[in-house]
Design an enzyme around this catalytic site. Structure first.
Site, mmCIF file in Angstrom:
data_model
loop_
_atom_site.group_PDB
_atom_site.id
_atom_site.type_symbol
_atom_site.label_atom_id
_atom_site.label_comp_id
_atom_site.label_asym_id
_atom_site.label_seq_id
_atom_site.Cartn_x
_atom_site.Cartn_y
_atom_site.Cartn_z
ATOM 1 N N ASP A 1 0.888 -1.160 0.000
ATOM 2 C CA ASP A 1 0.000 0.000 0.000
ATOM 3 C C ASP A 1 0.924 1.207 0.000
ATOM 4 O O ASP A 1 1.378 1.662 1.045
ATOM 5 C CB ASP A 1 -0.906 -0.020 1.225
ATOM 6 C CG ASP A 1 -1.869 1.150 1.254
ATOM 7 O OD1 ASP A 1 -2.244 1.638 0.170
ATOM 8 O OD2 ASP A 1 -2.249 1.574 2.360
ATOM 9 N N GLU B 1 -1.677 -1.362 -5.201
ATOM 10 C CA GLU B 1 -2.969 -0.755 -5.487
ATOM 11 C C GLU B 1 -2.808 0.218 -6.645
ATOM 12 O O GLU B 1 -1.814 0.941 -6.741
ATOM 13 C CB GLU B 1 -3.471 -0.019 -4.246
ATOM 14 C CG GLU B 1 -4.931 0.356 -4.329
ATOM 15 C CD GLU B 1 -5.452 0.821 -2.983
ATOM 16 O OE1 GLU B 1 -6.307 0.125 -2.413
ATOM 17 O OE2 GLU B 1 -5.001 1.876 -2.511
ATOM 18 N N ASP C 1 -2.539 0.569 7.303
ATOM 19 C CA ASP C 1 -1.664 0.475 6.124
ATOM 20 C C ASP C 1 -1.293 -0.977 5.843
ATOM 21 O O ASP C 1 -1.289 -1.422 4.695
ATOM 22 C CB ASP C 1 -0.387 1.294 6.324
ATOM 23 C CG ASP C 1 -0.667 2.782 6.457
ATOM 24 O OD1 ASP C 1 -1.529 3.282 5.725
ATOM 25 O OD2 ASP C 1 -0.022 3.428 7.292
#
Length: 182
Positions: A14, A74, A146
């Protein structure tokens, strides 16, 4: 049918400039297990170039230590703030260079696909993602947001082999229609 042989690993990231979550998951005969998770932090006072170098080196070390079969990140979202979008793009670049240098394939999943893959809902909030990750992996407590997002990204990749076969997942280290071949 399992995606990976027993003990094959996926690194989920992330990515952000100041605090990137990471998680390494591996498939076992019982399902998926977390080998490592945490955050790569860059203090606000650290200059951008130094922060990008630190992120690159930290990801390179994770790749060396865990030797994942793939990295899942992502996809880009539309930020309202241009400065935020630029910082995210720079951080993604540092991560992609580390992965390319290690020869590890990188796959990208949209934020909505990640949330839907883990919670069943594309608009899930961070706490819902963390609770579902905790439940799926049997963790005693929800991981930090996170790291939970990084686990969710890795799980999305783990369960996306049909999407990859249909071309719905984007592999970032392979030439696209607009890129010249190497």
């Amino acid at each position: 049918m399992p995606l990976c042989a027993d003990s094959a690993r996926i690194l989920g990231l992330d990515t952000a400039l100041r605090c990137s979550g990471y998680a390494v998951i591996r498939q076992t005969h019982r399902g998926w297990a977390v080998d490592d998770l945490g955050r790569i932090r860059n203090p606000a006072a650290r200059p951008i170039a130094a922060a990008l170098l630190h992120l690159h080196e930290a990801v390179a070390e994770l790749l060396r230590r865990h030797a994942p079969a793939a990295v899942a990140i992502e996809g880009v979202f539309y930020a309202r703030n241009a400065r935020t979008a630029l910082a995210l793009g720079q951080a993604r670049g540092a991560v992609l260079v580390a992965c390319a240098a290690a020869g590890v394939p990188v796959y990208e999943y949209s934020p909505r696909a990640v949330k839907r893959g883990v919670t069943g809902r594309g608009q899930a909030d961070k706490s819902q993602v963390a609770r579902m990750v905790q439940a799926i992996l049997g963790l005693p407590v929800p991981p930090p947001s996170d790291a939970a997002d990084a686990i969710a990204i890795a799980l999305c990749h783990a369960h996306a082999s049909p999407a990859r076969a249909l071309g719905l997942a984007r592999r970032l280290d392979a030439p696209s229609d607009g890129d010249p071949p190497p």
